[in-house]
Write an enzyme that holds these catalytic residues in place. Sequence first.
Site, PDB file in Angstrom:
ATOM      1  N   LYS A 263     -28.841  15.830   3.685  1.00 55.26           N
ATOM      2  CA  LYS A 263     -28.800  16.091   5.122  1.00 55.26           C
ATOM      3  C   LYS A 263     -27.435  15.674   5.646  1.00 55.26           C
ATOM      4  O   LYS A 263     -27.063  14.500   5.574  1.00 55.26           O
ATOM      5  CB  LYS A 263     -29.904  15.328   5.842  1.00 55.26           C
ATOM      6  CG  LYS A 263     -29.917  15.573   7.344  1.00 55.26           C
ATOM      7  CD  LYS A 263     -31.084  14.877   8.015  1.00 55.26           C
ATOM      8  CE  LYS A 263     -31.095  15.179   9.509  1.00 55.26           C
ATOM      9  NZ  LYS A 263     -32.203  14.511  10.188  1.00 55.26           N
TER      10      LYS A 263
ATOM     11  N   LYS B 295     -29.893  20.564   4.274  1.00 55.63           N
ATOM     12  CA  LYS B 295     -29.891  20.805   5.713  1.00 55.63           C
ATOM     13  C   LYS B 295     -28.542  20.447   6.307  1.00 55.63           C
ATOM     14  O   LYS B 295     -28.033  19.369   5.988  1.00 55.63           O
ATOM     15  CB  LYS B 295     -30.981  19.940   6.339  1.00 55.63           C
ATOM     16  CG  LYS B 295     -31.039  19.948   7.829  1.00 55.63           C
ATOM     17  CD  LYS B 295     -32.067  18.956   8.291  1.00 55.63           C
ATOM     18  CE  LYS B 295     -32.105  18.934   9.804  1.00 55.63           C
ATOM     19  NZ  LYS B 295     -33.136  18.078  10.319  1.00 55.63           N
TER      20      LYS B 295
END
Length: 325
Positions: A197, A249
């Site tokens: 992330k 992400k």
Amino acid sequence: MSFPDVRLRRLRQSPAVRGLVRETSLEPRQLVLPLFVREGITEAAPIGSMPGVAQHSLDSLRKVATDAAEAGVGGVMLFGVPAVRDAQGSGADDPKGILNVATEVLAAEVGDALVVQTDLCLDEFTDHGHCGVLAADGSVDNDATLERYTSMALAQARAGSQLLGLSGMMDGQVGVIRKALDAEGFTDTLLLAYAAKYASAFYGPFREAVDSQLTGDRRTYQLDPGNRREGVREAVVDEEEGADIVMVKPAMAFLDVLREVRDTVHIPVWAYQVSGEYAMIEAAAANGWIDRRASILESLLSIRRAGADVVLTYWATEAARWLRG
Ligand code: PBG
């Protein structure tokens, strides 16, 4: 005049031939719909920077989750927006907290039709907006946060969440949560680790969606966008700690990371097409600059092609309906 020996266009000559040789597919079951539920509202409240997306009341949440299930979407990922916040994020592990109450509602309503999933992070619940609790010097305290995450994991599992989305980027979060769940008998609760992330500018609209209280940034825990190797390493460590699924992400700005993670780990890899990716396509389409439907489907197909088994996308229900024809 010399003729080409190799005619690559042969494979592109008709829709039927192209259909036979298409390498990547997109199916409703491969889409997960993120949903926002807000405490204390009685009807859905639109999010300005995400046209078509809203913060939901418990009633409107039930309706959109049912629509998603009917469209064949594989799951819903629930985010909570509490009315009151504090330094510890007390609303996160309170069984009466909005996220846990909404989870119970969805587990009863659509839990048989799709996989009910919950975001496991403190940022929506803290008054400082960080994903963890703070130490005296104001830094995010990794190990104290793990205790909060463990408590949150048990609350979510008890509420009926089938899959916990560990999005906080604290070291060791997968291992400690797995151990705590198993000790309480929740051996079937799935763990999705947001392994790679990145500290991304593309989360902008999400911060409005959850009324984020954050000032500053998350660069001491989320990854530097320049680092691919480090993203792959996060995924490897999460797999070793017992993650069932890992996530990359955002999606579109990190397709190279997604491909490398897919080629490295041996568990499912998901990708999150985040709020800023959604907002960009919606804004360009609203101006008539791109074809909305074609752009959405191409973006999702490309994320799949890069290596995602499943995509979290705010278009999940709409795209699923298109795909079903
Ligand atoms: C934090 C979290 C974020 C998103 C999901 N969970 C953003 C952040 O790190 O501030 C972003 C999702 C999106 O932009 O769509 N728990």
